[in-house]
Enzyme design. Structure first.
Site, PDB file in Angstrom:
ATOM      1  N   ARG A 152       7.494  -1.242   0.795  1.00  0.00           N
ATOM      2  CA  ARG A 152       6.779  -2.477   1.047  1.00  0.00           C
ATOM      3  C   ARG A 152       7.409  -3.297   2.171  1.00  0.00           C
ATOM      4  NH1 ARG A 152       6.589  -7.605  -2.474  1.00  0.00           N
ATOM      5  NH2 ARG A 152       4.590  -8.544  -1.964  1.00  0.00           N
TER       6      ARG A 152
ATOM      7  N   HIS B  14       5.275  -4.896   5.283  1.00  0.00           N
ATOM      8  CA  HIS B  14       5.247  -6.331   5.570  1.00  0.00           C
ATOM      9  C   HIS B  14       5.827  -6.630   6.935  1.00  0.00           C
ATOM     10  CE1 HIS B  14       4.205  -8.463   1.657  1.00  0.00           C
ATOM     11  NE2 HIS B  14       3.998  -7.178   1.418  1.00  0.00           N
TER      12      HIS B  14
ATOM     13  N   ASN C 135       5.695 -13.363   0.698  1.00  0.00           N
ATOM     14  CA  ASN C 135       6.893 -12.521   0.736  1.00  0.00           C
ATOM     15  C   ASN C 135       7.953 -12.904  -0.291  1.00  0.00           C
ATOM     16  OD1 ASN C 135       6.057 -10.783   2.765  1.00  0.00           O
ATOM     17  ND2 ASN C 135       6.847 -12.078   4.409  1.00  0.00           N
TER      18      ASN C 135
ATOM     19  N   HIS D  56      -0.136   2.061  -3.150  1.00  0.00           N
ATOM     20  CA  HIS D  56      -0.204   1.402  -4.455  1.00  0.00           C
ATOM     21  C   HIS D  56       0.057   2.373  -5.599  1.00  0.00           C
ATOM     22  CE1 HIS D  56      -2.754  -2.251  -2.945  1.00  0.00           C
ATOM     23  NE2 HIS D  56      -1.550  -2.184  -2.417  1.00  0.00           N
TER      24      HIS D  56
END
Length: 346
Positions: free
Chosen positions: A73, A77, A105, A214
């Site tokens: 992740r 990001h 975040n 996911h």
């Protein structure tokens, strides 16, 4: 795709179709000059770079298998705000609120793993390996160690799900406001998702396959509370959510702001990277509204069903899309810098 915004790691994410996708892929290749990145960039300047990253990541995974999702992740990001320049790792200062302190975040984790990698690399090869490349390599290693066919030696001889390109340099700026604007949200519909990905030079195929991230990790109730109660004036519950699954989630999430209860993205399999996620989406059991949104576009719907039927195809395409994302707005050559510490500019 909502992984970047709402996926919370546990404490210690046909021809007509080809014709549609090819122009976008071409745009990625042309716009971001990915030829400046290469596999094995450090083979002369720091030959052990990737091995050192793998060693630290493997130790972290052995200690806590849930660390794979936050490592993956972090790279997502990072790339969706200012490109893949490690701006997500910078600390806020007196005069600037950095990306890591933006609301989307607040749930980011595994910074300690990145810091441990950087410390070892600085001892071995001072000021050589960028933090941006560490994020890319660590994400690849994390997902590889969570993929059974890879760990069993049935995918590639090098033990990786895909090869990672390196040669990025680190940015000097980081903005919480930009993170709030650019990161996809768990409640995004398909048009919003397409627009967000297009703004990064990424296409429908990238959207569909990267949503497969996911398969890893967990979330918390606020990330999908709107789907369960007072969804619209017409529907109390999101109609794209399976009724029985919604009832189960309501039992788990009795308080809208509950940030303690963990919800597995793929129940019973949140530490294993596979194609189970796509089956859940077809059954209306994707945790996020953005997951089910993939079924509302013809191209992404075809891809969802295709990946559900062929895990091998999913793994192959995932590697390609990770490379595409890893090329977004990269700094190379003399641009940016090589940070000594990933949380601070030099």
């Amino acid at each position: 795709m909502a992984m970047w915004v709402s996926l919370l790691p546990p404490p210690r994410l046909l021809l007509p179709l080809l014709v549609l996708l090819l122009p976008v892929v071409a745009a990625v290749h042309g716009r971001y000059g990915h030829s400046k990145l290469t596999v094995g960039f450090y083979k002369h300047s720091c030959p052990d770079a990737e091995a050192i990253v793998r060693e630290v990541v493997a130790e972290a995974v052995e200690d806590d298998r849930t660390v794979t999702a936050p490592l993956l992740r972090l790279h997502f990001h990072d790339c969706f705000v200012r490109g893949c320049d490690a701006s997500v790792l910078l600390n806020s200062t007196k005069n600037n609120t950095a990306e890591k302190d933006a609301k989307p975040n607040h749930s980011l984790d595994a910074f300690d793993v990145i810091d441990a990698i950087k410390e070892k690399l600085e001892k071995k090869c001072p000021r050589t390996v960028s933090c941006a490349d560490i994020l890319a390599i660590a994400a690849r290693d994390a997902v590889s160690l969570a993929t059974k066919v890879v760990t069993k030696g049935e995918w590639r001889k090098d033990g990786n799900l895909y090869e990672v390109e390196t040669g990025r340099r680190d940015g000097r700026d980081s903005s919480a406001k930009e993170a709030a604007v650019h990161l996809p949200d768990s409640f995004d519909g398909i048009l919003k998702l397409i627009a967000r990905f297009k703004s990064k030079g990424l296409g429908l195929k990238d959207l569909a396959v990267l949503s497969g991230a996911h398969a890893l990790g967990n979330s918390h109730c606020p990330s999908m509370e709107k789907r369960l109660r007072n969804f619209t004036a017409q529907y109390d519950t999101d109609p794209t959510l399976d009724t029985a699954y919604a009832a189960t989630l309501k039992q788990q999430c009795t308080k809208p702001e509950d940030n303690e209860t963990e919800l597995a993205m793929v129940p019973g399999s949140s530490t294993t990277f596979d194609a189970t996620y796509y089956r859940l989406v077809t059954e209306k059991k994707g945790l996020f509204h953005s997951d089910e949104a993939l079924l509302s576009n013809g191209a992404t719907r075809m891809l969802v069903y295709g990946y559900m039927r062929s895990e091998k195809r999913f793994f192959s395409d995932f590697g390609v899309s990770m490379l595409n994302m890893g090329r977004v707005d990269v700094l190379t050559g003399r641009e940016g810098e090589i940070r000594r510490r990933c949380a601070l500019v030099n």
